[in-house]
Design an enzyme around this catalytic site. Sequence first.
Site, mmCIF file in Angstrom:
data_model
loop_
_atom_site.group_PDB
_atom_site.id
_atom_site.type_symbol
_atom_site.label_atom_id
_atom_site.label_comp_id
_atom_site.label_asym_id
_atom_site.label_seq_id
_atom_site.Cartn_x
_atom_site.Cartn_y
_atom_site.Cartn_z
ATOM 1 N N SER A 42 -0.843 15.975 -11.790
ATOM 2 C CA SER A 42 -1.084 15.612 -13.188
ATOM 3 C C SER A 42 -1.410 16.890 -13.965
ATOM 4 C CB SER A 42 -2.259 14.622 -13.271
ATOM 5 O OG SER A 42 -2.718 14.491 -14.614
ATOM 6 N N ASP A 88 0.811 -1.200 0.000
ATOM 7 C CA ASP A 88 0.000 0.000 0.000
ATOM 8 C C ASP A 88 0.853 1.263 0.000
ATOM 9 O OD1 ASP A 88 -2.251 1.475 2.481
ATOM 10 O OD2 ASP A 88 -1.860 1.940 0.382
HETATM 11 O O1 LIG Z 1 -8.816 4.515 2.278
HETATM 12 C C1 LIG Z 1 -8.582 4.507 1.105
HETATM 13 C C2 LIG Z 1 -9.420 5.227 0.068
HETATM 14 C C3 LIG Z 1 -9.919 6.500 0.586
HETATM 15 C C4 LIG Z 1 -11.301 6.632 0.724
HETATM 16 C C5 LIG Z 1 -11.789 7.826 1.201
HETATM 17 C C6 LIG Z 1 -10.905 8.842 1.551
HETATM 18 C C7 LIG Z 1 -9.533 8.682 1.401
HETATM 19 C C8 LIG Z 1 -9.023 7.490 0.932
HETATM 20 N N1 LIG Z 1 -7.552 3.871 0.540
HETATM 21 N N2 LIG Z 1 -6.677 3.114 1.246
HETATM 22 C C9 LIG Z 1 -5.349 3.243 1.131
HETATM 23 N N3 LIG Z 1 -4.756 2.351 1.895
HETATM 24 C C10 LIG Z 1 -5.710 1.610 2.504
HETATM 25 C C11 LIG Z 1 -5.609 0.533 3.398
HETATM 26 C C12 LIG Z 1 -6.783 -0.026 3.882
HETATM 27 C C13 LIG Z 1 -8.021 0.468 3.484
HETATM 28 C C14 LIG Z 1 -8.129 1.535 2.575
HETATM 29 C C15 LIG Z 1 -6.964 2.091 2.110
#
Ligand SMILES: O=C(Cc1ccccc1)Nn1cnc2ccccc21
Length: 333
Positions: free
Chosen positions: A199, A35
Amino acid sequence: AKGSVVTTPINSEDEAYDAPVSIGTPAQPFNLDFDTGSSDLWVFSSLTPSNERNGQNIYTASRSSTAKQLSGESWKISYGDGSSSSGLVYSDVVTIGGLTAAGQAVEAASRVSQSFTSESATDGLVGLAFSSINTVSPDQQTTFFDTVKPSLASPVFTADLKHQAPGTYNFGFIDKSAFTGSITYTPVDNSQGFWGFTSTGFQVGNNDFQQESITGIADTGTTLLLLPDDVVNAYYSSVNNAQNDQSAGGFTVPCDTSLPDFSFGVGNNGAMITIPGSLMNLGPSGSGNSCFGGLQSSGTIGTNIFGDVALKAAFVVFDSGSQGQPQLGWASK
Ligand SMILES: O=C(Cc1ccccc1)Nn1cnc2ccccc21
């Protein structure tokens, strides 16, 4: 040193990508979600209550001769989608793709939220954003990438995610056979701990390129491409019977519709990454015969997110600063 590990979509919607990781001595095997949107390496563990587990592999520190608890240390993380986890911290040997990080902080979960419990394919996460947002307290820890960086031939890792096929994370080198054309680099703003970049704009199908600075993060941990409303509306206004269906959670399209490509600009030389229209359909939305769009509004999030829908169209270099300044490299493939 160099490392290379295969990463695989966890389901038919490419919702997330897992890769094999070994922790401890003897090695305990895990399938973890790499991630670039967070910076904690955490795993389901013997501390995780059984009613919060669902078949995940669990880390048992007492069975690892190289595990040492970091006494007084704990971690607690919540993600943008509302999911969360927390627990205690060990140092142990972590091996990914032939690369070994001795003394890596391994965050053992003593609790996880429902969405982690229900995702039985994923045993935890490997955070690959900047260590400045690692949540271990009181002593912040380094990501796997930062731990092994001094040993890497080059301080970079690359992501090559694919649609419904195995892809690759490489550490310490750039595989020139993995992309076409040249890599366009763009500066990274890591002030928030993310791989942030701007971007230069977007293009729907073969329409004119729309110059528009779109600042966001390259986030392998997010499934979708989350962009401003003007971009999202421009895209779906070109799709017959597309609709913003709140019950589905965003824009849906008829499942049998061929969708236009979506391109976004990178760097200052006019380079673009093009997501084929076929990858802009994430499959049945769960309501009616509509399918969920891969591009959705970043609305109230406060940042734009170039998630897996965008990243799987590119070969992406996460360069922490072989030129001093961190940068992102983008190439088509
Ligand atoms: O959480 C998110 C997406 C998100 C949604 C709404 C606002 C901001 C971001 N991604 N994410 C990135 N790493 C993660 C790990 C676990 C769950 C979700 C994860």
